[in-house]
Design a protein around this motif. Structure first.
Motif, short mmCIF file in Angstrom:
data_model
loop_
_atom_site.label_atom_id
_atom_site.label_comp_id
_atom_site.label_asym_id
_atom_site.label_seq_id
_atom_site.Cartn_x
_atom_site.Cartn_y
_atom_site.Cartn_z
N SER A 109 -15.43 6.22 -5.14
CA SER A 109 -14.54 5.72 -3.89
C SER A 109 -14.97 4.55 -3.12
O SER A 109 -14.49 3.65 -2.91
N GLN A 110 -16.52 4.46 -2.75
CA GLN A 110 -16.84 3.35 -2.35
C GLN A 110 -16.95 2.06 -3.12
O GLN A 110 -16.47 0.88 -2.67
N VAL A 135 -9.39 -1.36 -4.21
CA VAL A 135 -8.65 0.03 -4.46
C VAL A 135 -9.06 1.15 -3.47
O VAL A 135 -10.18 1.79 -3.56
N VAL A 136 -8.16 1.61 -2.77
CA VAL A 136 -8.36 2.43 -1.48
C VAL A 136 -7.85 3.81 -1.88
O VAL A 136 -7.00 4.22 -2.36
N THR A 137 -8.72 4.66 -1.79
CA THR A 137 -8.74 6.25 -2.34
C THR A 137 -8.95 6.91 -1.03
O THR A 137 -9.33 6.52 -0.05
N GLY A 175 -8.37 3.12 -14.69
CA GLY A 175 -9.30 3.33 -15.58
C GLY A 175 -10.13 2.16 -16.07
O GLY A 175 -11.38 2.50 -16.12
N ARG A 176 -9.74 1.10 -15.81
CA ARG A 176 -10.31 -0.16 -16.37
C ARG A 176 -11.07 -0.31 -15.10
O ARG A 176 -12.41 -1.11 -15.20
N ALA A 177 -10.71 -0.05 -13.86
CA ALA A 177 -11.74 -0.27 -12.66
C ALA A 177 -12.68 0.75 -12.62
O ALA A 177 -13.98 0.10 -12.45
N ILE A 178 -12.64 1.72 -13.23
CA ILE A 178 -13.75 2.80 -13.21
C ILE A 178 -15.04 2.41 -14.25
O ILE A 178 -15.98 2.43 -14.11
N ILE A 202 -10.76 12.28 -5.74
CA ILE A 202 -10.34 11.48 -4.82
C ILE A 202 -9.02 11.18 -5.20
O ILE A 202 -8.76 11.18 -6.58
N GLU A 203 -8.07 10.74 -4.27
CA GLU A 203 -6.73 10.58 -4.36
C GLU A 203 -6.68 9.06 -4.25
O GLU A 203 -7.09 8.33 -3.58
N TYR A 204 -5.51 8.57 -5.06
CA TYR A 204 -5.10 7.26 -4.94
C TYR A 204 -3.59 7.22 -4.93
O TYR A 204 -3.02 7.68 -5.78
N ILE A 205 -3.09 6.66 -4.21
CA ILE A 205 -1.45 6.41 -3.86
C ILE A 205 -1.24 4.87 -3.83
O ILE A 205 -1.74 4.13 -3.37
#
Length: 134
Positions: A35-36, A43-45, A114-117, A57-60
Motif C-alpha cells: 500500500s505504501q 496508486v492510492v489504495t 499487476g505491473r506496478a506490483i 488492500i482495495e483499489y478503486i
C-alpha cells in the motif's frame, strides 16, 4: 485475476502468531508495504484489511474496484524462523452483478496494478518465481 508468487524474508510478521488472522496466515506486513509503495507511485489504495486467508488492500478507479490480496503459504510458526517463506499476491476485480451482466470489467486496470506490483517487488530485489493470469 492475476497471481504473483515469490519467496522472501522481508515481510515476516513482527507480532506473535496468536495476533495473526489464522496460524500461518501472514501478510499484514506485505500488504502494508505494498500500500505504501503503490502510494509513492501515485496508486492510492485502502489500508490493509484482514481475512481468514491473509490480508488485502482495495483499489478503486472510477466505477472499477479491485482487491489486492497478500498472503503466505506457510505452516504455523514458520514466519518466526527468520527464513524466507512463500508469498502470493493476487489482483482480482470486484464486480457487482450489474457490472458482470453488462460486461463492464476493466482488465486494463488489473494489468496496470499487476505491473506496478511487479515493479515494486523487483525494486526490492525480489524476483517473482511465477506470474499467472487466471
Amino acid at each position: 485475476m492475476q497471481r504473483i508468487e515469490f519467496e522472501s524474508a522481508k515481510f515476516l510478521p513482527y507480532l506473535p502468531e496468536d495476533c495473526q488472522v489464522n496460524p500461518g496466515a501472514y501478510g499484514f506486513e506485505l500488504s502494508l508495504w505494498l500500500s505504501q509503495t503503490l502510494m509513492r507511485q501515485g496508486v492510492v489504495t485502502s489500508y490493509p484489511l484482514g481475512e481468514d486467508w491473509g490480508w488485502f488492500i482495495e483499489y478503486i478507479e472510477g466505477d472499477a474496484e479491485f482487491m489486492i490480496g497478500c498472503g503466505s503459504q506457510a505452516e504455523e510458526g514458520e514466519g518466526y524462523e527468520g527464513k524466507p517463506i512463500a508469498w502470493h499476491i493476487f489482483v482480482k476485480p470486484q464486480l457487482s452483478l450489474k457490472q458482470r451482466l453488462k460486461g463492464a470489467a476493466r482488465p486494463e486496470i488489473g494489468v496496470k496494478l499487476g505491473r506496478a506490483i511487479l515493479a515494486a517487488l523487483r525494486a526490492e530485489g525480489i524476483e517473482p518465481r511465477s506470474e499467472a493470469a487466471t
